[in-house]
Enzyme design. Structure first.
Site, PDB file in Angstrom:
ATOM      1  N   ARG A 198      -3.119  -5.509   0.764  1.00 61.51           N
ATOM      2  CA  ARG A 198      -3.298  -4.098   0.421  1.00 61.51           C
ATOM      3  C   ARG A 198      -4.093  -3.356   1.484  1.00 61.51           C
ATOM      4  O   ARG A 198      -4.102  -2.124   1.504  1.00 61.51           O
ATOM      5  CB  ARG A 198      -4.027  -3.975  -0.927  1.00 61.51           C
ATOM      6  CG  ARG A 198      -3.249  -4.551  -2.087  1.00 61.51           C
ATOM      7  CD  ARG A 198      -4.155  -4.809  -3.253  1.00 61.51           C
ATOM      8  NE  ARG A 198      -4.592  -3.595  -3.903  1.00 61.51           N
ATOM      9  CZ  ARG A 198      -4.018  -3.070  -4.963  1.00 61.51           C
ATOM     10  NH1 ARG A 198      -2.974  -3.642  -5.497  1.00 61.51           N
ATOM     11  NH2 ARG A 198      -4.476  -1.974  -5.512  1.00 61.51           N
ATOM     12  N   TRP A 213     -11.595  -0.949   1.494  1.00 62.74           N
ATOM     13  CA  TRP A 213     -10.949  -0.172   2.549  1.00 62.74           C
ATOM     14  C   TRP A 213     -11.760   1.111   2.655  1.00 62.74           C
ATOM     15  O   TRP A 213     -11.782   1.904   1.709  1.00 62.74           O
ATOM     16  CB  TRP A 213      -9.504   0.117   2.156  1.00 62.74           C
ATOM     17  CG  TRP A 213      -8.643   0.695   3.229  1.00 62.74           C
ATOM     18  CD1 TRP A 213      -8.012   0.022   4.239  1.00 62.74           C
ATOM     19  CD2 TRP A 213      -8.274   2.080   3.386  1.00 62.74           C
ATOM     20  NE1 TRP A 213      -7.292   0.900   5.015  1.00 62.74           N
ATOM     21  CE2 TRP A 213      -7.426   2.167   4.510  1.00 62.74           C
ATOM     22  CE3 TRP A 213      -8.566   3.248   2.691  1.00 62.74           C
ATOM     23  CZ2 TRP A 213      -6.883   3.366   4.947  1.00 62.74           C
ATOM     24  CZ3 TRP A 213      -8.026   4.440   3.128  1.00 62.74           C
ATOM     25  CH2 TRP A 213      -7.189   4.496   4.253  1.00 62.74           C
ATOM     26  N   ASN A 234     -13.044   0.585  -7.392  1.00 61.93           N
ATOM     27  CA  ASN A 234     -11.932   1.141  -6.608  1.00 61.93           C
ATOM     28  C   ASN A 234     -11.755   2.580  -7.049  1.00 61.93           C
ATOM     29  O   ASN A 234     -11.852   2.863  -8.242  1.00 61.93           O
ATOM     30  CB  ASN A 234     -10.603   0.437  -6.908  1.00 61.93           C
ATOM     31  CG  ASN A 234     -10.544  -0.934  -6.303  1.00 61.93           C
ATOM     32  OD1 ASN A 234     -11.431  -1.330  -5.573  1.00 61.93           O
ATOM     33  ND2 ASN A 234      -9.485  -1.654  -6.625  1.00 61.93           N
ATOM     34  N   GLY A 235     -11.415   3.454  -6.117  1.00 63.84           N
ATOM     35  CA  GLY A 235     -11.182   4.852  -6.477  1.00 63.84           C
ATOM     36  C   GLY A 235     -12.173   5.757  -5.781  1.00 63.84           C
ATOM     37  O   GLY A 235     -12.867   5.351  -4.844  1.00 63.84           O
ATOM     38  N   LYS A 269       8.364   2.970  11.230  1.00 64.53           N
ATOM     39  CA  LYS A 269       8.200   1.506  11.330  1.00 64.53           C
ATOM     40  C   LYS A 269       7.606   1.139  12.679  1.00 64.53           C
ATOM     41  O   LYS A 269       6.688   0.339  12.765  1.00 64.53           O
ATOM     42  CB  LYS A 269       9.553   0.781  11.181  1.00 64.53           C
ATOM     43  CG  LYS A 269      10.128   0.628   9.814  1.00 64.53           C
ATOM     44  CD  LYS A 269       9.356  -0.209   8.848  1.00 64.53           C
ATOM     45  CE  LYS A 269       8.286   0.536   8.148  1.00 64.53           C
ATOM     46  NZ  LYS A 269       8.503   1.330   7.033  1.00 64.53           N
ATOM     47  N   GLU A 275       3.794   2.455  13.105  1.00 68.56           N
ATOM     48  CA  GLU A 275       2.722   1.952  12.241  1.00 68.56           C
ATOM     49  C   GLU A 275       2.329   0.519  12.568  1.00 68.56           C
ATOM     50  O   GLU A 275       1.197   0.130  12.300  1.00 68.56           O
ATOM     51  CB  GLU A 275       3.082   2.094  10.757  1.00 68.56           C
ATOM     52  CG  GLU A 275       4.178   1.190  10.279  1.00 68.56           C
ATOM     53  CD  GLU A 275       4.484   1.384   8.809  1.00 68.56           C
ATOM     54  OE1 GLU A 275       3.570   1.660   8.031  1.00 68.56           O
ATOM     55  OE2 GLU A 275       5.661   1.236   8.431  1.00 68.56           O
ATOM     56  N   LYS A 330      -1.763  -1.150   1.970  1.00 69.06           N
ATOM     57  CA  LYS A 330      -0.446  -1.279   1.340  1.00 69.06           C
ATOM     58  C   LYS A 330      -0.311  -0.357   0.143  1.00 69.06           C
ATOM     59  O   LYS A 330       0.731   0.236  -0.085  1.00 69.06           O
ATOM     60  CB  LYS A 330      -0.238  -2.743   0.913  1.00 69.06           C
ATOM     61  CG  LYS A 330       1.111  -3.025   0.285  1.00 69.06           C
ATOM     62  CD  LYS A 330       2.220  -2.949   1.304  1.00 69.06           C
ATOM     63  CE  LYS A 330       3.582  -3.200   0.699  1.00 69.06           C
ATOM     64  NZ  LYS A 330       4.643  -2.717   1.618  1.00 69.06           N
TER      65      LYS A 330
HETATM   66  C1  F6R Z   1       5.126   2.499   5.428  1.00 65.25           C
HETATM   67  C2  F6R Z   1       4.723   2.452   4.037  1.00 65.25           C
HETATM   68  C3  F6R Z   1       4.106   3.659   3.459  1.00 65.25           C
HETATM   69  C4  F6R Z   1       4.438   3.766   1.964  1.00 65.25           C
HETATM   70  C5  F6R Z   1       3.654   4.921   1.329  1.00 65.25           C
HETATM   71  C6  F6R Z   1       3.997   5.093  -0.129  1.00 65.25           C
HETATM   72  O1  F6R Z   1       5.736   1.306   5.831  1.00 65.25           O
HETATM   73  O2  F6R Z   1       4.836   1.449   3.391  1.00 65.25           O
HETATM   74  O3  F6R Z   1       4.494   4.809   4.142  1.00 65.25           O
HETATM   75  O4  F6R Z   1       5.810   3.964   1.815  1.00 65.25           O
HETATM   76  O5  F6R Z   1       2.277   4.682   1.455  1.00 65.25           O
HETATM   77  O6  F6R Z   1       3.748   3.931  -0.837  1.00 65.25           O
HETATM   78  P1  F6R Z   1       4.460   3.632  -2.204  1.00 65.25           P
HETATM   79  O7  F6R Z   1       5.907   3.477  -1.946  1.00 65.25           O
HETATM   80  O8  F6R Z   1       3.819   2.389  -2.713  1.00 65.25           O
HETATM   81  O9  F6R Z   1       4.186   4.830  -3.083  1.00 65.25           O
END
Ligand code: F6R
Length: 593
Positions: free
Chosen positions: A27, A71, A97-98, A474, A477, A588
């Site tokens: 994450r 994070w 968290n938050g 892609k 990042e 993540k």
């Molecule tokens: C890039 C990536 C991010 C997520 C974004 C939304 O590879 O994974 O751009 O797509 O943070 O995340 P979700 O889909 O979990 O809402």
């Protein structure tokens, strides 16, 4: 983003905490810590979990503990700012968290005499609990008083240093689950963290507080009423969490894409699961479709918007959640909202969902995690069936989201727009397989075109433009090459000024209608020195093209043309010696706005 694990009643509490934090590593985090109540041991370290593990000695053990990966948001990645945090007298220990939005006001109003070690909003929370403990008969009461004045998002794990038997938890807008064990109980921000120890889970809803002992779990709502809730078993196999023989999760997840597409074909199209008559009725009733998402999921939403416009003739658009959350655009009379989120926990998207619900509009979440916050809080939820995605850079979730959107749009399409989607998606899965088998060629090409560059451009038109956006994300990042995706025709309106001798321009050509125009744009950049690499549909290919992609239905072409772009990003990153799965600064699951 930050991860929480807590355990009560298990003799191997340290093992559960450390393994749980390892499972949450994907994450994203920059420091970590654990607290063991039995001997009141607090250990923290900045950097990878290995640094924390290096500090753990056999004497550090116990049956009750909390752990956290942080994070950084408020304050740098330092040991002072790492969790768990303790109250001034050390009588309460907390992980969070938050984001506590009113932490400044709380500090001024209740804690002006306190000394703080770090700069985090989370440290305020544990001081606040200690403050209210002075005027409460027990810890639960103090915790509730603190929760009543805290504004913002939180998942808390709390230990009272005078109590060896109890773990407290609470949540609001940040993910947290209870895991039920035999003779012990756990909390975790993601079921994945503790799947090796239990498969039975209990949801905690926003505003609820939980009191856990080794033998019991009590849940109560904000008004103090007891809550009874059925437990559930998530559909995840802990074997899915292993890399197997792969060097990185990203490569494994790229390879899993054809399998995910075939699973979608089987469950959605052959077995007719998931899309209910009630969902179809709500979509038919709507006069516009608004897809809401962030990042890669937003790129998938943009492709979904084409499906609804072209197959269903319903106005459809893709909204960036981080923008719409602050200023909702003007909607039609009967809008329907589709949230796309791999994790189902993205705070920006949730902020829009909350607003959509206040306005009384219907909503659907398409996600990889059916038990997630967005899935639970929207009216309908559909799974993308991709299996856990661990690499930070999303790959299989992107293609699975697009495939599910195709199933949904086709289910709504009038007869004349219906295609044999099961067949078309099977061709897509086969096409993905054949591209995946060209890894070696693509690795060599990534080396040839991107080994030393600092920037790169992806260009394409129509669906190829949509893929260019995701292909560039892609690449940037994980490889840190500054990459941008452009509508090929837009380059000459400004950005072409950046093209110089050797600038890599990666062109995607899948659409027969726009192919010759994109070829024209290729000439424009070539004549300014660009080093052009082409990904071209087989039947449109010319001798000089670099990579051919199989022919599939034009609207579904992003599903195949993204695969080489994912592999290019993977190999360019590998060649630079970087950690493919854990790029710097990224998380993540982005659980703050
Ligand atoms: C890039 C990536 C991010 C997520 C974004 C939304 O590879 O994974 O751009 O797509 O943070 O995340 P979700 O889909 O979990 O809402």
């Amino acid at each position: 983003m930050c991860g929480i694990v807590g355990v009560v009643g298990h003799p191997q509490a340290v093992e559960i905490l450390v393994n749980g934090l390892k499972r949450l590593e994907y994450r994203g985090y920059d420091s970590a810590g654990i607290y063991l109540q039995d001997h009141q041991q607090l250990v923290k370290a900045v950097g990878p979990l290995k640094a924390l593990e290096g500090k753990l000695t056999p004497e550090i053990n116990g049956t009750l503990g909390i752990g956290h990966t942080r994070w950084a948001t408020h304050g740098k990645a330092t040991e002072e700012n790492a969790h768990p945090h303790t109250s001034e007298a050390g009588d309460f220990i907390l992980v969070h968290n938050g984001v506590i939005e009113n932490y400044r006001e709380l500090k001024e109003k209740y804690l002006s005499a306190d000394h703080f070690y770090g700069e985090t909003d989370s440290e305020i929370a544990v001081h606040l609990i200690a403050h209210f403990a002075k005027e409460s008969t027990n810890t639960k009461e103090a915790f509730k008083k603190a929760l009543a004045v805290i504004e913002g998002s939180y998942a808390f794990g709390l230990i009272d240093a005078s109590d060896n038997d109890t773990l407290y938890a609470a949540k609001n807008k940040s993910p947290l689950l209870i895991g039920l064990g035999a003779g012990f109980n756990v909390i975790a921000s993601d079921a994945l963290a503790v799947l090796d120890y239990t498969t039975e889970f209990l949801e905690i809803h926003d505003g609820e507080l939980a009191v856990l002992t080794a033998a019991s779990v009590q849940l109560e709502d904000a008004c103090g009423h007891g809550v009874k809730r059925e437990s559930f078993v998530p559909e995840i196999d802990s074997n899915d969490l292993d890399k197997g023989t792969y060097p990185f999760y990203m490569l494994k997840e790229i390879d899993e894409q054809p399998m995910a597409i075939r699973r979608i074909v089987k469950e959605y199209l052959h077995e007719g699961q998931h899309i209910t008559p009630a969902l179809l009725a709500a979509l038919k009733e709507a006069d516009s479709i608004n897809l809401v998402a962030c990042g890669t999921s937003w790129h998938a939403s943009r492709i979904g918007a084409h499906f609804f416009s072209e197959w269903v003739a319903k106005p459809a658009s893709a909204l960036l959640a981080s923008e719409a959350g602050y200023r909702m655009p003007l909607f039609s009379a009967k809008p329907f909202f589709i949230f796309l989120s791999q994790s189902g926990e993205t705070a920006d998207s949730r902020q829009v969902l909350v607003r959509v619900k206040e306005l009384g509009y219907p909503s659907l979440t398409i996600t990889n995690v059916l038990g997630s916050t967005l899935a639970r809080e929207s009216d309908f939820a559909l799974p993308i069936l991709a299996g856990p995605e661990i690499a930070v850079a999303s790959t299989k979730a992107y293609t699975a989201q697009i495939a599910v959107l195709a199933c949904l749009a086709q289910a709504l399409a009038p007869k004349e727009e219906q295609i044999d989607l099961a067949h078309e998606l099977s061709l897509v899965a086969n096409g993905m397989d054949s591209l995946i088998s060209e890894k070696e060629t693509i690795a060599a090409q990534a080396d040839q075109y991107l080994a030393t560059t600092r920037n790169a451009f992806y260009i394409g038109r129509y669906m190829d433009y949509e893929v260019s956006l995701e292909a560039a994300l892609k690449l940037k990042e994980i490889s840190y090459i500054q990459a941008e995706g452009f509508a090929a025709g837009e380059l000459k309106h400004g950005t072409i000024a950046l093209i110089e001798e050797g600038t890599p321009v990666l062109a995607i050509i899948n659409d027969p209608v726009t192919a010759s125009h994109t070829r024209g744009n290729i000439q424009e950049v070539k004549s300014r020195g660009a080093n052009v690499y082409t990904i071209v549909r087989e039947d449109l290919a010319q001798a000089q093209d670099n990579l051919q992609v199989p022919v599939v239905n034009p609207l579904l072409s992003p599903l195949v043309s993204i695969v080489p772009a994912q592999l290019i990003a993977y190999y360019a990153t590998l060649q630079r010696g970087l950690d493919v799965d854990k790029p710097r600064n990224l998380a993540k699951s982005v659980t703050v706005e």
